[in-house]
Design a protein around this motif. Structure first.
Motif, PDB file in Angstrom:
ATOM      1  N   THR A  92     -21.253 -53.885  39.246  1.00 32.11           N
ATOM      2  CA  THR A  92     -20.872 -55.310  39.663  1.00 32.11           C
ATOM      3  C   THR A  92     -20.082 -55.249  40.830  1.00 32.11           C
ATOM      4  OG1 THR A  92     -19.013 -55.373  38.147  1.00 32.11           O
ATOM      5  CG2 THR A  92     -21.295 -56.343  37.389  1.00 32.11           C
ATOM      6  N   SER A 208     -10.136 -57.168  36.456  1.00 37.83           N
ATOM      7  CA  SER A 208     -11.396 -57.358  36.033  1.00 37.83           C
ATOM      8  C   SER A 208     -12.147 -55.734  35.359  1.00 37.83           C
ATOM      9  CB  SER A 208     -12.277 -58.045  37.015  1.00 37.83           C
ATOM     10  OG  SER A 208     -13.738 -57.936  36.299  1.00 37.83           O
ATOM     11  N   ARG A 212     -12.225 -54.436  31.635  1.00 32.54           N
ATOM     12  CA  ARG A 212     -13.403 -53.909  31.284  1.00 32.54           C
ATOM     13  C   ARG A 212     -13.493 -52.514  30.779  1.00 32.54           C
ATOM     14  NH1 ARG A 212     -17.466 -51.688  34.090  1.00 32.54           N
ATOM     15  NH2 ARG A 212     -16.423 -52.490  36.120  1.00 32.54           N
ATOM     16  N   CYS A 265      -7.315 -62.820  28.774  1.00 29.75           N
ATOM     17  CA  CYS A 265      -8.393 -62.004  28.641  1.00 29.75           C
ATOM     18  C   CYS A 265      -8.828 -61.592  27.130  1.00 29.75           C
ATOM     19  CB  CYS A 265      -8.799 -61.016  29.715  1.00 29.75           C
ATOM     20  SG  CYS A 265      -8.925 -61.593  31.460  1.00 29.75           S
ATOM     21  N   TYR A 317     -12.692 -61.534  28.003  1.00 35.78           N
ATOM     22  CA  TYR A 317     -13.034 -62.279  29.040  1.00 35.78           C
ATOM     23  C   TYR A 317     -12.803 -61.501  30.242  1.00 35.78           C
ATOM     24  CZ  TYR A 317     -13.200 -66.700  26.219  1.00 35.78           C
ATOM     25  OH  TYR A 317     -13.486 -67.612  25.377  1.00 35.78           O
ATOM     26  N   LYS A 320     -12.740 -63.545  37.417  1.00 34.34           N
ATOM     27  CA  LYS A 320     -13.661 -63.477  38.613  1.00 34.34           C
ATOM     28  C   LYS A 320     -13.144 -64.426  39.893  1.00 34.34           C
ATOM     29  CE  LYS A 320     -18.387 -63.335  39.805  1.00 34.34           C
ATOM     30  NZ  LYS A 320     -20.058 -63.521  39.383  1.00 34.34           N
ATOM     31  N   ASN A 322     -13.971 -67.116  42.418  1.00 35.12           N
ATOM     32  CA  ASN A 322     -14.682 -68.097  43.044  1.00 35.12           C
ATOM     33  C   ASN A 322     -14.340 -68.339  44.441  1.00 35.12           C
ATOM     34  OD1 ASN A 322     -15.891 -70.531  43.514  1.00 35.12           O
ATOM     35  ND2 ASN A 322     -16.564 -70.743  41.420  1.00 35.12           N
ATOM     36  N   THR A 331     -14.862 -65.409  32.860  1.00 31.54           N
ATOM     37  CA  THR A 331     -16.544 -65.401  32.235  1.00 31.54           C
ATOM     38  C   THR A 331     -16.525 -66.430  31.146  1.00 31.54           C
ATOM     39  OG1 THR A 331     -15.996 -63.415  31.174  1.00 31.54           O
ATOM     40  CG2 THR A 331     -16.848 -63.305  33.262  1.00 31.54           C
ATOM     41  N   LYS A 332     -17.498 -66.947  31.129  1.00 33.65           N
ATOM     42  CA  LYS A 332     -17.879 -68.193  30.121  1.00 33.65           C
ATOM     43  C   LYS A 332     -17.745 -67.343  28.686  1.00 33.65           C
ATOM     44  CE  LYS A 332     -21.143 -70.901  32.689  1.00 33.65           C
ATOM     45  NZ  LYS A 332     -22.498 -71.273  32.723  1.00 33.65           N
TER      46      LYS A 332
END
Length: 1561
Positions: A92, A208, A212, A265, A317, A320, A322, A331-332
């Motif tokens: 990503t 992020s 992850r 998160c 989560y 990110k 924007n 993230t949703k």
């Protein structure tokens, strides 16, 4: 290229050999695999059966297979890295190129060399570069994909070691997946763009990636590390996967605070667990050798311990940023991540159930893994003692004492000072010390208690080579005393050099460190001759690491670098910083870490080749005194021979093979060493033959010590020897036999006589209670320069004289050993103190040599390997040498490099005495050293030579340069090699090829010496005064080319040498001489102009320019025909006038030269001027008169008269030709005055032999030459008709003076030369000369020069015919000469010389004291001394020989003046025998001489001699300072008169003849 920088499949046998040696495989197997031609591909396929088949043992096979497999895995990793770097990533995070990489060659990259920092290109994620920039970037980076970069290790998991560093652009192992759970998996992110973003963007991006990766690791239960600043997927092909780039870190808290996203998160129930599993970021510095920019790799460790994560899942989560809202969003949905291979990917919905079901198994695996890792692993202790032995002495039982050490160290604590004794026994060249307190409480304070040192600050040491010393002395002091360099100031130093912090040091002092290290490695010490020893005694700072990096770069690796550190922490910091230059693994290979310093000390001391026992000297009381190393090193210009020389050698460590090698080296032709005598005395090798000349030398030495002949304070014993005849051996045999009775040493002639004198005196006085009763000192001086020897002798005599001590034996005995091609002639010239050593053997010597040869053959020694001894047995018979060399050269490969090298060395050795070629030059020429690992340089060099080359080369180490070098074993062998290997190729072509060998001319070590030998090959002439057979006009090589080939070839090779050696003015001078000697005058004129352009004020070059025109003029005159036109006559005259102008310029230049006395300009002017007069007399307008006179020519030259026939055509010549007479007169007068100062050397050779060939720089009988030229000069200025016409005018005086010249008078030297001829005819001639002068000189005033000559004629006539009626009384002559005292204008030295003769007190005329006479005598003596000092300038002492013209006899008036020739006639024997009697003072024992001369009384005061004349006391020069007794004594002596004043001979203490001291000239 280094094997480390090539893929294995590209390795050849040499690369494989180097790799095998680095693994520690035994050398015998390494060599076998090399013989089997095992290349890289073959190495990969090696198996056990093959290795057993070549005789390899099981243990070695096991180690080799294991090392080979490790190598194969490493290569596979490299291939994976290369493969993954070419893939496009699906991740990503879109990564971009963080900067433009360097396009450095692979080899340099492997060494850490660099060309400059990477150029940063900053841009936003959304911004796109122009297509032109992108294209340029791609093309510039494309090269990097083919490079093989060094692998680097990751930071150990959970390590907080701040000393750990990454090196920019090295490569980490590829990203990894799960491997045993405890072994961390790795993921890389370049993060280059993100690191430049604002805080929110950076933190969201960083969090992020970390969350992850952490989720994936925690769910799989594996440890892991995510790295930011490491290339992962690459859009541009310029970077490799895993390459270390680093990122700029603006604020560390940005990254630390970014982990606050954990609470946002992770699920609330696992947030605390996640905090514990995700460790804070670690910032690992990225270092780069070529950049000061600070970058980091930011790493986060994930450690999901079983107790924390058991039965739990971690879905997250991800934050990110924007771009539109410029806010961070999550993230949703939460996602559950896992490690699949080397990636962190979400668990797919379909696999979720299975993933959860496997949770229990993963927890169990984690528990087992943690239990397994918790077991205690016993670390296998390394054999550090063996490692230390291998690193320092290649695994031998003892260290190589020929190696030098460079020590680099830091602060040594007080406790450690007790354990650095091993340093006291190492041959330390210099120390780079970073301890500013070292002199007060550190290593230096301890070291200087045992050794003499020179301390420097870094800047001074790096600049010392700019002191202007001659090349041979530039680095000399560095070899004899350890240089201690304070690299960061010195706290106790009163100067400005103070310690500073790291950053200041890098900014202000690092450049000097680089210069110093470059200077050592480029100019002073060849690679392989020294080891750099890093001794880390306290915490390390960056400057110490910089020192390693500089040495690593200059030495092309760690081959000769060793690091010793007791503290692992100190080593760790040093190694991590040093890895910018080489890998940690390489550093570990050359380091001994963790060994206690006391153990290091003890281990190294057991490996020393000699014990630390003290050395001893004899003392006058027949006892011994100890000579500590510190005292010995202070006397660095002497190589001291002690009573127990070599007794410190551990004899049990020497193998029979090594002893045999020491013996064979001597019999092959290498200079004898003290170990040869010592081993012979110990009966460990055969006795050394003692030649008859050795007994002769010992007998002469005994005579000197007994004082059987003379009682000099400094005596000389000379040994002249044929090359290879054993002269040096004989001299050292004498020293060895006398070392217990005398103090013995060898002089290092590279040091000035003043330094040698100072050390010799200190050596004599050392530990002696009464300096008046010290033992004599026997000093050997070899292959010396005569000026050096004379200056040293005078320095020693002056030093002894100041002590005012009278000793019954000499203070010093100079044993002078020198090569000569004609030793018997030199011995014959001085038989009482000279020994000749020739190739000719006596019958008894032949028997000794034959017996010795048989014994050597019984030891299975082949004659080829003791060639010099074999040839000596045959007395160097030319036929035998030719056949023997022919036998050796059978089957030689004429096209090989070592054969070519043999021919080059032979060319130099045959034509240039004592020449050699440095080992470094030979290695460079043969292309050696590239693959050389840790082995002896000499062994490596010899192993690459052909069998023939190994036989005829001998290796030596020059004391002046300390650089190993090679020679052909003998100059006659060199001659045969030249002839037998040349084939049809002329020697000029060989020399031309040699001049084109850039490798030899550009090689750094020994370059000054190599260039000197090349210069000598083309320029150095043979001179009999140096012991050569003949005097040559050109170098023997150039003369050979002219004779065996042709002049054009000689010119061509000299031109090539001129270009190759930097357009040297003296090569241009030789070209001018070569051209005019071959009648190529236009070219000669050109090259003389070139030489003059380079050195416009050099008197010798200006003289050469004059010689060009002189030769040209003579040539054109000799070729003249009746058909010559007036224009051609003018051209000839122009040439002569040009020559005279050049000679005038040479005269002026010579006056300004302080270190030489070049009188050739005056001789040249007279020769060309007289030849011009002869030529002018042949011109029709100046035809001879019927009376045979040249009246018309005389009239033209000395008056304003100009014949009409030439008035216009010679318009530009008249003024110059009318000055011809005066110019010639001035030059003749100068030469006459000059010759009055000196005694021209004569020897037993016949005059005819002396005259062979034209000698431009030496006139063997200058008095005879002057007389002849004076007659020629006078001949053309005599005219009876002009005399009659002048009526007593100036012309008549001139013509009268010319008649005097024609009769043999006219100058001081001409008049004195009458004393050399038959008395009757000379007296008549002098009476005739006196008749030309006025009858009443008191009334008719004579010119100054005429008056000098007139008075001198009376003095000489009185010596020849005391009763001549022409003689005037002394009183009249005194009245005439008083003009020289009263006149205010300057007079020639001869005028004041006459005053000393005439005004010396006369028993008949000076019965009453007269202050006026005393003043005249005093003034004359002072003026003579002043003029003498001006005349002599700064020329060497040997050339300041005083010539005594007259002695004081027993008569009165003119009869009291006795000429030296009268005394010579009373001495019997040949010319050489008469010279010896003068030299040794035995002339004064001849009764007839004592009856002729008068002894006068004087006194001594402070070793100075005085005499009273009239009412004044005058200092008198004692021709030898030794003849003046110490203290205040009344003395008597014979009085001589010279152009330097009064001289005393045969000084004796009055009324005490028992202590009289004989002295001669």
């Amino acid at each position: 290229m280094d094997f480390r920088t090539l893929p294995v499949n590209e390795w050849d046998e040499n690369h494989v050999q180097c790799w095998l040696e680095s693994t520690g495989i035994k050398k015998e197997y390494v060599e076998k695999l090399r013989v089997e031609e095992v290349t890289g591909p073959a190495l990969i396929e090696l198996d056990e059966p093959f290795l057993k088949g070549i005789g390899m043992k099981g243990g070695q096979i096991h180690m080799l297979i294991r090392k080979r497999n490790e190598l194969r895995q490493l290569q596979e990793h490299m291939q994976q890295a290369k493969h993954s770097s070419n893939k496009t990533s699906d991740r990503t995070d879109v990564q971009t190129d963080p900067g433009r990489p360097r396009n450095a060659p692979a080899q340099k990259a492997s060494r850490g060399d660099s060309c400059g920092p990477a150029e940063e290109t900053s841009r936003d994620d959304t911004a796109s570069a122009s297509s032109k920039k992108r294209q340029r970037s791609k093309s510039s980076q494309l090269k990097r994909t083919d490079e093989v970069l060094e692998l680097s290790n990751c930071r150990p998991f959970r390590s907080q070691n701040t000393d750990f560093k990454y090196v920019k652009e090295r490569v980490l192992a590829p990203e990894s997946g799960v491997d045993g759970l405890i072994m961390p998996c790795h993921e890389y992110k370049s993060f280059a763009i993100a690191a430049e973003l604002n805080r929110n963007q950076l933190q969201s991006k960083f969090a992020s990636e970390v969350i992850r990766f952490a989720s994936a690791c925690m769910n799989i239960r594996t440890n892991g590390t995510i790295h930011f600043g490491i290339m992962d997927s690459v859009e541009d092909k310029g970077w490799k996967h895993g390459q270390i780039i680093g990122i700029k870190v603006k604020e560390r808290e940005y990254y630390v605070d970014a982990l606050d996203y954990i609470e946002k998160c992770f699920c609330e129930n696992v947030q605390e667990i996640a905090r514990k599993c995700i460790h804070p970021p670690v910032f690992v510095e990225v270092i780069s050798k070529d950049s000061q920019e600070q970058r980091f790799v930011v790493e986060v460790d994930i450690e999901p311990t079983s107790s924390l994560v058991k039965n739990r899942l971690f879905d997250v989560y991800l934050p990110k940023y924007n771009e539109d809202s410029q806010k961070v969003t999550l993230t949703k949905d939460r996602a559950l991540y896992q490690r699949l291979g080397a990636k962190s990917v979400p668990v797919q919905r379909n696999d979720l159930a299975a993933f959860i079901q496997g949770l229990r198994d993963r927890d169990a695996q984690r528990e087992r893994a943690e239990l397994s890792s918790a077991e205690v692993h016993t670390e296998i202790t390394q054999n550090l003692g063996r490692k230390l032995s291998i690193l320092l002495n290649d695994g031998k039982s003892y260290m190589d004492d020929s190696l030098r050490y460079i020590l680099v160290t830091n602060r040594c604590e007080k406790d450690n000072l007790n354990y650095i004794n091993f340093l006291m026994h190492l041959n330390i060249f210099c120390v780079f010390d970073f301890d500013e307190d070292s002199n007060v409480s550190g290593l230096y304070s301890k070291y200087k208690e045992h050794h003499a040192t020179r301390s420097y600050i870094l800047q001074d040491f790096s600049n010392e080579s700019k002191t202007g010393s001659p090349p041979s002395q530039k680095h000399l002091c560095l070899f004899d005393q350890t240089s201690w360099v304070f690299c960061n100031g010195r706290s106790d130093f009163l100067g400005d050099e103070k310690p500073c912090d790291e950053n200041t040091w890098i900014r202000t002092k690092k450049k000097y460190l680089k210069k110093a290290i470059t200077r050592i490695c480029d100019e002073i010490l060849p690679k392989g001759s020294f080891i750099v020893l890093f001794l880390l005694l306290s915490p390390v700072q960056k400057p110490l690491v910089d020192t390693f990096q500089e040495f690593y770069t200059e030495m092309n690796g760690t081959e000769y670098i060793v690091c010793i550190a007791e503290s692992r922490e100190n080593y760790g910091k040093w190694a991590h910083l040093a890895q910018a230059s080489c890998s940690i693994e390489t550093l570990e290979q050359c380091s001994v870490v963790g060994m206690k310093l006391s153990h290091v000390d003890a281990t190294i001391q057991t490996m020393l080749p000699s014990t630390a026992q003290p050395r001893h000297l004899p003392v006058s009381t027949r006892g011994l005194c100890t000579l500590p190393s510190l005292e010995e090193e202070k006397l660095f210009s002497l190589e001291i021979l002690c009573i127990d020389q070599c007794d410190d050698i551990k004899l049990d460590l020497l193998t029979e093979k090594e002893i045999q090698e020491i013996e064979q080296n001597f019999y092959r032709g290498r200079k004898i060493i003290w170990e040869n005598f010592w081993l012979a005395d110990k009966r460990r090798c055969g006795e050394i033959i003692e030649r008859e000349a050795c007994k002769d030398a010992s007998k002469l030495l005994d005579d000197i010590l007994r004082g059987s002949r003379l009682n000099y304070s400094v005596a000389k014993l000379k040994i002249f020897h044929h090359p290879g005849s054993g002269g040096s051996t004989i001299a050292r045999q004498v020293l060895w036999k006398r070392r217990k009775d005398l103090r013995c040493a060898v002089i290092k002639t590279s040091y000035s006589p003043a330094i040698v004198c100072e050390h010799a005196l200190a050596f004599r006085d050392y530990e002696e209670k009464e300096i008046s009763h010290c033992l004599p000192v026997l000093l050997l001086i070899e292959d010396y320069d005569e000026d050096y020897l004379e200056e040293l002798k005078n320095e020693l005599m002056d030093a002894v004289a100041t002590r005012k001590i009278n000793s019954p034996r000499p203070y010093f005995i100079l044993m002078c050993c020198r090569r000569s091609n004609d030793p018997e002639r030199l011995c014959k010239a001085s038989p009482l103190d000279t020994v000749a050593v020739t190739h000719k053997l006596t019958d008894s010597e032949k028997s000794l040599f034959k017996t010795k040869l048989e014994k050597l053959k019984q030891k299975d020694v082949k004659p080829e390997f003791i060639l010099t001894f074999v040839l000596m047995c045959e007395e160097f018979n030319e036929t035998y040498v030719r056949d023997f060399v022919g036998h050796i050269l059978q089957g030689i490969d004429l096209s090989s490099r070592d054969t070519c090298l043999m021919r080059y060395v032979a060319l130099l050795n045959f034509y240039v005495p004592n020449s050699y070629v440095s080992l470094s030059h030979c290695e460079a020429f043969l292309g050696l050293g590239v693959y050389t690992e840790r082995k002896s340089r000499a062994y490596d060099f010899k192993s690459h030579l052909s069998e023939q080359a190994r036989m005829i080369f001998i290796e030596l180490r020059e004391s002046t340069t300390y650089i190993s070098s090679v020679q052909i074993i003998h100059c006659l062998v060199a001659k045969e090699i030249l002839q037998q290997l040349s084939g049809n190729e002329p020697q000029s072509q060989l020399a031309m090829t040699l001049l084109q060998e850039k490798t030899l001319f550009e090689n750094r070590f020994g370059r000054d010496e190599f260039i000197k030998f090349i210069r000598d090959l083309f320029i150095r002439r043979d001179k009999r005064s140096r012991g050569d057979n003949t005097d040559t006009l050109f170098s023997p090589f150039i003369e050979h080319v002219c004779k065996a080939e042709d002049c054009e070839k000689a010119i061509a090779v000299l031109k090539a040498a001129y270009e190759q050696l930097g357009k040297d003015a003296f090569f241009a001078q030789q070209l001018a001489r070569l051209h005019y000697n071959n009648e190529k005058f236009e070219d000669a004129e050109y090259w003389a102009g070139v030489a003059k352009f380079h050195l416009p004020n050099d008197s010798y070059i200006l003289d050469t320019e004059g010689q060009v025109y002189r030769k040209w003029f003579s040539f054109t005159v000799d070729k003249m025909t009746q058909d010559d036109t007036p224009e051609s006559i003018i051209q000839k005259i122009e040439l002569a006038l040009k020559a005279m102008k050049c000679f005038k310029a040479a005269q002026q230049a010579a006056k300004a030269e302080r270190d030489s006395m070049n009188n050739s300009g005056y001789f040249g002017e007279v020769e060309v001027g007289c030849r011009l007069l002869r030529f002018l007399s042949t011109v029709s307008v100046f035809r001879r008169s019927p009376q045979g006179e040249y009246s018309e020519l005389v009239k033209y030259l000395i008056t304003d008269y100009i014949p009409k026939d030439i008035e216009k055509t010679w318009g530009r010549l008249h003024s110059r030709l009318k000055g011809l007479r005066q110019n010639l007169f001035n030059a003749l007068e100068w030469i006459s005055e000059d010759l009055s100062y000196f005694q021209t050397d004569k020897n037993q050779e016949t005059e005819e032999e002396d005259k062979k060939g034209e000698k431009e720089e030496q006139i063997y009988n200058p008095r005879k030459w002057l007389k002849r030229q004076s007659e020629v000069y006078a001949k053309f200025f005599i005219s009876t008709s002009l005399l009659e016409d002048s009526n007593g005018g100036p012309e008549s005086q001139l013509i009268r003076r010319m008649n005097i010249y024609k009769s043999g008078g006219g100058s001081v030297t001409n008049i004195l030369s009458f004393l050399d001829k038959k008395e009757n005819s000379s007296a008549e001639k002098l009476e005739e000369i006196l008749s030309f002068y006025t009858e009443n000189p008191l009334r008719d005033r004579l010119e100054d020069n005429d008056l000098i000559n007139y008075i001198l004629c009376h003095i000489v006539l009185a010596c020849l015919a005391p009763g001549s009626a022409k003689l005037l009384p002394v009183q009249t002559l005194r009245e005439l000469s008083v003009r020289f005292f009263k006149g205010r204008r300057p007079f020639p030295a001869s005028a004041y010389f006459l005053l000393t003769l005439l005004y010396w007190p006369d028993e008949a005329l000076d019965k009453e004291p007269n202050p006026d006479k005393a003043e005249i005598l005093n003034s004359a003596l002072q003026t003579l001394k002043r003029l003498y000092d001006i005349k002599m300038k700064d020329v060497p002492t040997r050339k300041k020989r005083i010539y005594t013209h007259f002695f004081l006899g027993k008569g009165y008036g003119l009869s009291k003046i006795v000429h030296k020739n009268k005394i010579d006639k009373l001495i019997s024997g040949s010319l050489d025998e008469r010279r010896m009697k003068w030299l040794h003072g035995t002339v004064w024992t001849i009764a007839r001489i004592r009856d002729s001369l008068k002894r006068v009384s004087g006194w001594t005061k402070d070793r100075n001699l005085f005499i009273r004349g009239h009412m004044k006391e005058f200092p008198i020069l004692a021709l030898h300072r030794d003849s003046v007794p110490p203290g205040n004594e009344n003395v008597t002596f014979y009085l001589g008169f010279s152009f330097n004043g009064l001289v005393a001979y045969n000084i004796e203490v009055e009324n005490n003849p028992s202590v009289s001291r004989i002295q001669g000239i």
